[in-house]
Write a protein that holds these residues in place. Structure first.
Motif, PDB file in Angstrom:
ATOM      1  N   VAL A  40       0.747  -1.372   0.290  1.00 25.87           N
ATOM      2  CA  VAL A  40       0.108   0.189   0.061  1.00 25.87           C
ATOM      3  C   VAL A  40       1.059   0.957   0.274  1.00 25.87           C
ATOM      4  O   VAL A  40       1.741   1.009   0.601  1.00 25.87           O
ATOM      5  N   GLU A  41       0.950   1.930  -0.794  1.00 27.57           N
ATOM      6  CA  GLU A  41       0.921   3.483  -0.720  1.00 27.57           C
ATOM      7  C   GLU A  41       0.466   4.572  -0.731  1.00 27.57           C
ATOM      8  O   GLU A  41      -0.585   4.692  -1.780  1.00 27.57           O
ATOM      9  N   ALA A  42       0.820   6.032  -0.283  1.00 26.98           N
ATOM     10  CA  ALA A  42      -0.073   7.089  -0.313  1.00 26.98           C
ATOM     11  C   ALA A  42       0.268   7.903  -0.612  1.00 26.98           C
ATOM     12  O   ALA A  42       1.836   7.773  -0.803  1.00 26.98           O
ATOM     13  N   ILE A  43      -0.031   8.381  -1.315  1.00 28.44           N
ATOM     14  CA  ILE A  43       0.247   9.647  -2.001  1.00 28.44           C
ATOM     15  C   ILE A  43      -0.804  10.431  -2.279  1.00 28.44           C
ATOM     16  O   ILE A  43      -1.554  10.284  -1.620  1.00 28.44           O
ATOM     17  N   GLU A  44       0.442  12.161  -2.293  1.00 29.59           N
ATOM     18  CA  GLU A  44      -1.273  13.242  -2.337  1.00 29.59           C
ATOM     19  C   GLU A  44      -1.520  13.705  -3.109  1.00 29.59           C
ATOM     20  O   GLU A  44      -0.688  13.966  -4.247  1.00 29.59           O
ATOM     21  N   ARG A  45      -2.629  13.694  -3.593  1.00 31.75           N
ATOM     22  CA  ARG A  45      -3.265  14.589  -5.387  1.00 31.75           C
ATOM     23  C   ARG A  45      -2.996  15.542  -5.103  1.00 31.75           C
ATOM     24  O   ARG A  45      -2.249  16.694  -4.141  1.00 31.75           O
ATOM     25  N   GLY A  46      -3.324  16.469  -6.197  1.00 30.78           N
ATOM     26  CA  GLY A  46      -3.124  18.032  -6.410  1.00 30.78           C
ATOM     27  C   GLY A  46      -4.071  18.359  -5.396  1.00 30.78           C
ATOM     28  O   GLY A  46      -3.705  19.741  -5.289  1.00 30.78           O
ATOM     29  N   ASP A  47      -4.569  18.464  -5.296  1.00 31.56           N
ATOM     30  CA  ASP A  47      -5.527  18.992  -4.048  1.00 31.56           C
ATOM     31  C   ASP A  47      -5.554  18.234  -3.396  1.00 31.56           C
ATOM     32  O   ASP A  47      -6.559  19.366  -1.826  1.00 31.56           O
ATOM     33  N   GLY A  48      -4.659  17.508  -2.501  1.00 37.87           N
ATOM     34  CA  GLY A  48      -4.125  17.535  -1.107  1.00 37.87           C
ATOM     35  C   GLY A  48      -4.436  16.708  -0.672  1.00 37.87           C
ATOM     36  O   GLY A  48      -3.949  15.953   0.466  1.00 37.87           O
ATOM     37  N   GLU A  49      -5.022  15.852  -0.834  1.00 33.09           N
ATOM     38  CA  GLU A  49      -6.122  14.226  -0.778  1.00 33.09           C
ATOM     39  C   GLU A  49      -5.500  13.194  -0.508  1.00 33.09           C
ATOM     40  O   GLU A  49      -4.594  13.159  -1.919  1.00 33.09           O
ATOM     41  N   ILE A  50      -5.025  12.298   0.498  1.00 31.12           N
ATOM     42  CA  ILE A  50      -4.446  11.122   0.194  1.00 31.12           C
ATOM     43  C   ILE A  50      -5.352  10.360  -0.250  1.00 31.12           C
ATOM     44  O   ILE A  50      -6.456   9.760  -0.559  1.00 31.12           O
ATOM     45  N   VAL A  51      -4.186   9.470  -1.479  1.00 30.48           N
ATOM     46  CA  VAL A  51      -4.684   8.460  -1.550  1.00 30.48           C
ATOM     47  C   VAL A  51      -4.419   7.201  -2.076  1.00 30.48           C
ATOM     48  O   VAL A  51      -2.812   7.039  -1.563  1.00 30.48           O
ATOM     49  N   PHE A  52      -4.535   6.122  -1.153  1.00 31.17           N
ATOM     50  CA  PHE A  52      -3.834   4.894  -1.034  1.00 31.17           C
ATOM     51  C   PHE A  52      -4.028   3.942  -2.219  1.00 31.17           C
ATOM     52  O   PHE A  52      -5.355   4.033  -3.044  1.00 31.17           O
ATOM     53  N   LEU A  53      -2.774   3.609  -3.144  1.00 36.66           N
ATOM     54  CA  LEU A  53      -2.789   2.623  -3.976  1.00 36.66           C
ATOM     55  C   LEU A  53      -1.882   1.424  -3.829  1.00 36.66           C
ATOM     56  O   LEU A  53      -1.144   1.460  -2.189  1.00 36.66           O
ATOM     57  N   THR A  54      -2.797   0.449  -3.763  1.00 38.71           N
ATOM     58  CA  THR A  54      -2.807  -0.567  -3.262  1.00 38.71           C
ATOM     59  C   THR A  54      -2.239  -1.435  -4.281  1.00 38.71           C
ATOM     60  O   THR A  54      -3.073  -1.748  -5.709  1.00 38.71           O
ATOM     61  N   HIS A  55      -1.112  -2.031  -4.493  1.00 42.91           N
ATOM     62  CA  HIS A  55      -0.313  -2.968  -5.735  1.00 42.91           C
ATOM     63  C   HIS A  55      -0.496  -4.520  -5.288  1.00 42.91           C
ATOM     64  O   HIS A  55      -0.020  -5.342  -4.242  1.00 42.91           O
ATOM     65  N   HIS A  56      -1.197  -4.791  -5.880  1.00 44.44           N
ATOM     66  CA  HIS A  56      -1.348  -6.480  -5.638  1.00 44.44           C
ATOM     67  C   HIS A  56      -0.035  -7.226  -6.825  1.00 44.44           C
ATOM     68  O   HIS A  56       0.633  -6.309  -7.656  1.00 44.44           O
ATOM     69  N   HIS A  57       0.326  -8.351  -6.077  1.00 46.46           N
ATOM     70  CA  HIS A  57       1.562  -9.057  -6.929  1.00 46.46           C
ATOM     71  C   HIS A  57       0.841 -10.295  -7.618  1.00 46.46           C
ATOM     72  O   HIS A  57      -0.275 -11.167  -7.046  1.00 46.46           O
ATOM     73  N   SER A  58       1.104 -10.421  -8.815  1.00 47.86           N
ATOM     74  CA  SER A  58       0.674 -11.000  -9.571  1.00 47.86           C
ATOM     75  C   SER A  58       1.314 -13.091  -9.019  1.00 47.86           C
ATOM     76  O   SER A  58       2.327 -13.280  -8.501  1.00 47.86           O
TER      77      SER A  58
END
Ligand code: ZN
Length: 72
Positions: A40-58
């Protein structure tokens, strides 16, 4: 047969996006408790909101044939 498979990006809600393999050997769970132990990676969007990106593994190991690419 293992070649040419892709990845899906699924927006679970406004702040949760999952990147998961298409047509993998297992079905990936998008509720945060997937058996592939996603990162799980937390990134900040342009509007300041935090978005959680979940990278699954194949499970079929398709990452090994791909070059890493950036997000966005
Ligand atoms: Zn998964």
């Amino acid at each position: 047969m293992a070649l040419g498979k892709g990845w899906w990006s699924t927006e679970v809600d406004d702040t949760n996006v999952h990147t998961h393999p298409d047509d993998d050997l297992i079905e990936h769970d998008l509720d945060g408790n997937c058996v592939c132990l996603p990162e799980v990676e937390a990134i900040e969007r342009g509007d300041g909101e935090i978005v959680f990106l979940t990278h699954h593994h194949s499970i079929d190991g398709r990452e090994a044939q791909e070059v890493k690419h950036g997000v966005g």
